[in-house]
Design a protein around this motif. Structure first.
Motif, short mmCIF file in Angstrom:
data_model
loop_
_atom_site.label_atom_id
_atom_site.label_comp_id
_atom_site.label_asym_id
_atom_site.label_seq_id
_atom_site.Cartn_x
_atom_site.Cartn_y
_atom_site.Cartn_z
N MET A 172 38.35 26.65 35.00
CA MET A 172 38.18 25.50 35.55
C MET A 172 39.33 24.95 36.43
O MET A 172 39.42 23.69 36.90
N MET A 173 40.36 25.78 36.84
CA MET A 173 41.62 25.06 37.52
C MET A 173 40.99 25.04 38.83
O MET A 173 40.02 26.00 39.52
N ASP A 174 41.31 24.09 39.87
CA ASP A 174 41.10 23.92 41.07
C ASP A 174 41.57 25.01 42.08
O ASP A 174 42.81 25.31 41.82
N GLY A 175 40.86 25.91 42.85
CA GLY A 175 41.31 26.68 44.03
C GLY A 175 41.55 28.07 43.37
O GLY A 175 41.97 29.00 44.10
N ARG A 238 29.64 19.53 43.78
CA ARG A 238 30.80 19.72 44.65
C ARG A 238 31.49 20.78 44.09
O ARG A 238 32.28 21.56 44.96
N GLU A 239 31.64 21.22 42.86
CA GLU A 239 32.34 22.15 42.11
C GLU A 239 31.71 23.69 42.62
O GLU A 239 32.51 24.29 43.13
N VAL A 240 30.40 23.63 43.03
CA VAL A 240 29.89 24.80 43.36
C VAL A 240 30.03 24.98 45.13
O VAL A 240 30.45 26.15 45.29
N LEU A 242 32.55 24.17 46.55
CA LEU A 242 34.14 24.52 46.75
C LEU A 242 34.33 26.07 46.47
O LEU A 242 34.63 26.93 47.13
N ASP A 243 33.43 26.57 45.33
CA ASP A 243 33.81 27.99 44.86
C ASP A 243 32.94 28.92 45.88
O ASP A 243 33.80 29.90 46.23
N LEU A 244 31.97 28.50 46.43
CA LEU A 244 31.06 29.26 47.42
C LEU A 244 32.17 29.19 48.59
O LEU A 244 32.24 30.27 49.05
MG MG Z 1 36.16 24.08 40.44
#
Ligand code: MG
Ligand code: PBG
Length: 331
Positions: A172-175, A238-240, A242-244
């Motif tokens: 769950m780290m960003d980026g 939003r998490e999904v 970004l990851d996509l």
């Molecule tokens: Mg994330």
């Protein structure tokens, strides 16, 4: 839509016989939907029980092929591997994660040789390797993002080089998805897939898993500064997204049953391969009731897994994978 009315319309008609129930069934569960998480441990001749997960074992490499053989026979598509690192190999920075001969890499090579057709999913996070039990690096008591991503990308590369087919970052780290994708591509590993634990909540339901890994006792504090708040669902989208955008091939929602609403939203909004993790605490909860004779084992397993499919999941990581595959064979 025209909606009929009683007495002309009777919904029980279609439920009357097995043949109509089968014809109108909207959702099916098959063996293709199952991913089996397994715990691997150092040593030889080791096969120990996880106290809070009855029926689940920690297995050493010499026993791994025999342990996995039933999954191959049942044609389960993939395994998710979780290594147990002994305390003496854990440190502040999770150095063992980058060792090309660590337990995870040895297991991956062995399984690829023995069972080339089974997909291998590698969990990418530092918690199996750190002395503090957190998924990233700690600076001044805080799990820092960007330096953690730098290490996680090396961990991912190490696993991919050992033969892991699907990299599954659970930290769950960003980026991290973007950085891992770029790194894999730069190494020519363009076909290594990424299944992102995109929506992972700071949940009480991971307790038995941490027992299995021996990281529960080590963990200082909680994971609320990086895992999601169980109160949020818009943030999950939003998490999904970004990851996509960063290159995830598949996304996961975790835990499972308490978060069916999230699975449904993600699948409806993004229409991408979406997976659910029926986590250790869900397994423990159901097994406790089953062992007390309070719930019927076979029906509980299949109903719980079917509910993920109905919510929109394409597949489920479940400690019940073998049992479910056997039940599905029986029909
Ligand atoms: Mg994330
Ligand atoms: N980052 C590690 C990880 N990968 C999967 C789980 C939990 C799986 C389960 O409970 O079955 C966890 C635990 C955690 O985040 O503390």
């Amino acid at each position: 839509m025209t909606i009929g009315r009683f007495p002309h319309t009777r919904l029980r008609r279609n439920r009357r016989d097995s043949f109509t129930r089968r014809l109108v069934r909207e959702t099916t569960l098959t063996t293709d939907d199952l991913i089996w998480p397994i715990f691997i441990t150092e040593g030889t001749g080791v096969e120990t029980d996880v106290a809070s997960m009855p029926g689940v074992k920690r297995v050493s490499l010499d026993r791994l092929a025999a342990h996995v053989a039933p999954a191959a026979e049942l044609d389960i598509p993939a395994l998710a591997l979780f290594p147990i690192t002994p305390p003496e190999l854990r440190d502040e920075k999770g150095t063992e994660a980058m060792n090309p001969d660590n337990l995870m890499c040895r297991a991956a090579r062995l399984l690829k040789q023995e069972f080339p057709e089974i997909g291998l999913i590698g969990d990418v996070a530092l918690d199996p390797y750190t002395s503090h039990g957190h998924d990233g690096l700690i600076v001044d008591g805080y799990v820092v993002n960007d330096p953690s991503v730098e290490v996680l990308k090396d961990l991912a590369l190490n696993q991919a080089a050992a033969g892991i087919d699907i990299i599954a970052p659970s930290d769950m780290m960003d980026g991290r998805i973007g950085t891992i994708r770029e790194t894999l591509d730069a190494q020519g590993m363009v076909d290594t897939r990424i299944m992102s634990y995109a929506v992972k909540y700071a949940s009480a339901f991971y307790g038995p898993f941490r027992d299995a890994l021996g990281s529960g006792g080590l963990l200082k504090g909680d994971k609320k500064t990086y895992q999601m708040d169980p109160a949020n669902s818009e943030e999950a989208l939003r998490e999904v997204a970004l990851d996509l955008a960063e290159g995830a091939d598949m996304v996961m929602v975790k835990p499972g049953m308490p978060y069916l609403d999230i699975i449904q939203k993600v699948r409806e909004k993004f229409a991408v391969p979406t997976f659910a993790y029926q986590v250790s605490g869900e397994y423990a909860m159901m097994m406790a009731a089953i062992q007390n004779g309070w719930l019927d084992r076979d029906r509980t397993i299949l109903e719980s897994l079917l509910s993920f499919k109905r919510a929109g999941a394409n597949g489920i990581l479940t400690y019940f994978a073998l049992d479910a595959a056997r039940l599905l064979l029986k029909g």
